[in-house]
Design a protein around this motif. Structure first.
Motif, PDB file in Angstrom:
ATOM      1  N   VAL A  17     -15.861  22.112  -1.420  1.00  0.00           N
ATOM      2  CA  VAL A  17     -14.986  21.168  -2.104  1.00  0.00           C
ATOM      3  C   VAL A  17     -15.504  20.948  -3.522  1.00  0.00           C
ATOM      4  N   VAL A  18     -14.593  20.792  -4.452  1.00  0.00           N
ATOM      5  CA  VAL A  18     -14.961  20.488  -5.833  1.00  0.00           C
ATOM      6  C   VAL A  18     -14.678  19.016  -6.094  1.00  0.00           C
ATOM      7  N   PHE A  19     -15.687  18.324  -6.606  1.00  0.00           N
ATOM      8  CA  PHE A  19     -15.540  16.943  -7.092  1.00  0.00           C
ATOM      9  C   PHE A  19     -16.011  16.983  -8.532  1.00  0.00           C
ATOM     10  N   SER A  20     -15.076  16.946  -9.457  1.00  0.00           N
ATOM     11  CA  SER A  20     -15.392  17.160 -10.865  1.00  0.00           C
ATOM     12  C   SER A  20     -14.748  16.111 -11.754  1.00  0.00           C
ATOM     13  N   GLY A  21     -15.445  15.774 -12.813  1.00  0.00           N
ATOM     14  CA  GLY A  21     -14.895  14.890 -13.825  1.00  0.00           C
ATOM     15  C   GLY A  21     -13.993  15.624 -14.812  1.00  0.00           C
ATOM     16  N   ARG A  22     -13.778  16.893 -14.568  1.00  0.00           N
ATOM     17  CA  ARG A  22     -12.869  17.684 -15.403  1.00  0.00           C
ATOM     18  C   ARG A  22     -11.445  17.569 -14.875  1.00  0.00           C
ATOM     19  N   LEU A  23     -10.516  17.991 -15.695  1.00  0.00           N
ATOM     20  CA  LEU A  23      -9.130  18.116 -15.239  1.00  0.00           C
ATOM     21  C   LEU A  23      -9.031  19.298 -14.289  1.00  0.00           C
ATOM     22  N   ILE A  24      -8.080  19.269 -13.373  1.00  0.00           N
ATOM     23  CA  ILE A  24      -7.923  20.349 -12.400  1.00  0.00           C
ATOM     24  C   ILE A  24      -7.746  21.693 -13.092  1.00  0.00           C
ATOM     25  N   LYS A  25      -6.981  21.696 -14.174  1.00  0.00           N
ATOM     26  CA  LYS A  25      -6.743  22.937 -14.911  1.00  0.00           C
ATOM     27  C   LYS A  25      -8.062  23.532 -15.412  1.00  0.00           C
ATOM     28  N   GLU A  26      -8.945  22.692 -15.931  1.00  0.00           N
ATOM     29  CA  GLU A  26     -10.238  23.162 -16.420  1.00  0.00           C
ATOM     30  C   GLU A  26     -11.129  23.627 -15.276  1.00  0.00           C
ATOM     31  N   ALA A  27     -11.166  22.879 -14.207  1.00  0.00           N
ATOM     32  CA  ALA A  27     -12.004  23.245 -13.057  1.00  0.00           C
ATOM     33  C   ALA A  27     -11.536  24.562 -12.447  1.00  0.00           C
ATOM     34  N   ASP A  50      -8.681   7.373 -11.699  1.00  0.00           N
ATOM     35  CA  ASP A  50      -8.503   6.593 -12.916  1.00  0.00           C
ATOM     36  C   ASP A  50      -9.909   6.332 -13.460  1.00  0.00           C
ATOM     37  N   LYS A  51     -10.007   5.742 -14.627  1.00  0.00           N
ATOM     38  CA  LYS A  51     -11.311   5.609 -15.293  1.00  0.00           C
ATOM     39  C   LYS A  51     -12.349   4.884 -14.444  1.00  0.00           C
ATOM     40  N   SER A  52     -11.924   3.921 -13.657  1.00  0.00           N
ATOM     41  CA  SER A  52     -12.884   3.171 -12.842  1.00  0.00           C
ATOM     42  C   SER A  52     -13.399   3.999 -11.663  1.00  0.00           C
ATOM     43  N   GLN A  53     -12.752   5.114 -11.386  1.00  0.00           N
ATOM     44  CA  GLN A  53     -13.136   5.947 -10.244  1.00  0.00           C
ATOM     45  C   GLN A  53     -13.943   7.182 -10.637  1.00  0.00           C
ATOM     46  N   LEU A  54     -14.211   7.355 -11.925  1.00  0.00           N
ATOM     47  CA  LEU A  54     -15.020   8.481 -12.373  1.00  0.00           C
ATOM     48  C   LEU A  54     -16.468   8.297 -11.943  1.00  0.00           C
ATOM     49  N   LYS A  55     -17.205   9.387 -11.802  1.00  0.00           N
ATOM     50  CA  LYS A  55     -18.616   9.281 -11.461  1.00  0.00           C
ATOM     51  C   LYS A  55     -19.314   8.429 -12.518  1.00  0.00           C
ATOM     52  N   PRO A  56     -20.201   7.575 -12.114  1.00  0.00           N
ATOM     53  CA  PRO A  56     -20.932   7.546 -10.853  1.00  0.00           C
ATOM     54  C   PRO A  56     -20.251   6.799  -9.705  1.00  0.00           C
ATOM     55  N   SER A  57     -19.003   6.429  -9.875  1.00  0.00           N
ATOM     56  CA  SER A  57     -18.284   5.817  -8.759  1.00  0.00           C
ATOM     57  C   SER A  57     -18.228   6.810  -7.590  1.00  0.00           C
ATOM     58  N   PRO A  58     -18.395   6.329  -6.370  1.00  0.00           N
ATOM     59  CA  PRO A  58     -18.324   7.206  -5.208  1.00  0.00           C
ATOM     60  C   PRO A  58     -16.891   7.480  -4.733  1.00  0.00           C
ATOM     61  N   VAL A  80     -27.286  12.908 -13.314  1.00  0.00           N
ATOM     62  CA  VAL A  80     -27.635  11.578 -12.816  1.00  0.00           C
ATOM     63  C   VAL A  80     -26.403  10.923 -12.177  1.00  0.00           C
ATOM     64  N   ASP A  81     -25.249  11.031 -12.826  1.00  0.00           N
ATOM     65  CA  ASP A  81     -24.034  10.430 -12.264  1.00  0.00           C
ATOM     66  C   ASP A  81     -23.655  11.058 -10.923  1.00  0.00           C
ATOM     67  N   ASP A  82     -23.879  12.357 -10.763  1.00  0.00           N
ATOM     68  CA  ASP A  82     -23.625  13.001  -9.468  1.00  0.00           C
ATOM     69  C   ASP A  82     -24.503  12.390  -8.387  1.00  0.00           C
ATOM     70  N   ILE A  83     -25.779  12.254  -8.690  1.00  0.00           N
ATOM     71  CA  ILE A  83     -26.710  11.722  -7.690  1.00  0.00           C
ATOM     72  C   ILE A  83     -26.351  10.279  -7.350  1.00  0.00           C
ATOM     73  N   LYS A  84     -26.041   9.477  -8.353  1.00  0.00           N
ATOM     74  CA  LYS A  84     -25.648   8.087  -8.112  1.00  0.00           C
ATOM     75  C   LYS A  84     -24.394   8.009  -7.243  1.00  0.00           C
ATOM     76  N   ALA A  85     -23.415   8.873  -7.509  1.00  0.00           N
ATOM     77  CA  ALA A  85     -22.183   8.883  -6.719  1.00  0.00           C
ATOM     78  C   ALA A  85     -22.472   9.254  -5.274  1.00  0.00           C
ATOM     79  N   GLY A  86     -23.289  10.264  -5.069  1.00  0.00           N
ATOM     80  CA  GLY A  86     -23.627  10.691  -3.712  1.00  0.00           C
ATOM     81  C   GLY A  86     -24.344   9.617  -2.922  1.00  0.00           C
ATOM     82  N   ILE A  87     -25.301   8.968  -3.551  1.00  0.00           N
ATOM     83  CA  ILE A  87     -26.045   7.903  -2.875  1.00  0.00           C
ATOM     84  C   ILE A  87     -25.101   6.747  -2.547  1.00  0.00           C
ATOM     85  N   ALA A  88     -24.256   6.367  -3.495  1.00  0.00           N
ATOM     86  CA  ALA A  88     -23.325   5.255  -3.269  1.00  0.00           C
ATOM     87  C   ALA A  88     -22.320   5.574  -2.163  1.00  0.00           C
TER      88      ALA A  88
END
Length: 133
Positions: A17-27, A50-58, A80-88
Motif C-alpha cells: 500500500v502507498v501512503f504518500s503526501g504526494r498527489l496520486i498522479k505524482e505517486a 485534507d491538510k489536517s490529515q497529512l502526516k504526521p497525522s495517522p 520523521v513525519d512517517d515515523i510519527k504517523a506510524g507510532i500514532a
C-alpha cells in the motif's frame, strides 16, 4: 532503489500500500516509470486527505487499517513525519534510512520516536522481513 523483482516477491506475500503526501498522479507516475505500480493494492495520497490529515497525522494509516483487515501492519517510512504517523496509528513502524543519509543520526532519531526497527539498506528488505517475523 528497490529492484522490480523485489516488489514482485513482496507482493506475493504482502499487500503493498502507498501512503504518500504526494498527489496520486505524482505517486503513480513514479511507480509507473519503473513499472512497479501493478504491485500496489491501495493508495492513500494527498487527494484523499485534507491538510489536517497529512502526516504526521495517522489518518491515512487508520484508513489503510480499515481497508486492509490484518492482524499486523508493517509501515515503512523514511522521514520523521512517517515515523510519527506510524507510532500514532499504533502499527509496527520501521524506519528506512535513505541512501546517502547519516545512518547513525537517523537511526537514533527514528528509535527515539519509537520505530521498532531501522533499516540501513532498503534493498535488503526481503531478508530483513524474514529475520523479524
Amino acid at each position: 532503489i528497490i529492484p522490480k523483482d523485489t516488489f514482485e516477491k513482496l507482493s506475493k506475500k504482502y499487500d503493498l500500500v502507498v501512503f504518500s503526501g504526494r498527489l496520486i498522479k505524482e505517486a503513480r507516475y513514479s511507480l509507473e516509470k519503473f513499472n512497479i505500480d501493478k504491485f500496489f493494492n491501495y493508495f492513500i495520497t494527498m487527494d484523499n486527505l485534507d491538510k489536517s490529515q497529512l502526516k504526521p497525522s495517522p489518518w491515512g494509516l487508520e484508513q489503510i487499517k480499515t481497508h486492509c483487515p490484518y492482524k499486523t501492519i508493517k509501515y515503512l517510512g523514511d522521514s520523521v513525519d512517517d515515523i510519527k504517523a506510524g507510532i500514532a496509528a499504533n502499527v509496527e513502524t520501521i524506519g528506512v534510512v535513505p541512501i546517502g543519509a547519516n545512518y547513525n543520526a537517523m537511526n537514533q532519531e527514528f528509535k527515539n520516536l519509537g520505530a521498532k526497527y531501522v533499516i540501513k539498506d532498503i534493498r535488503k528488505i526481503i531478508k530483513f522481513l524474514k529475520e523479524v517475523k
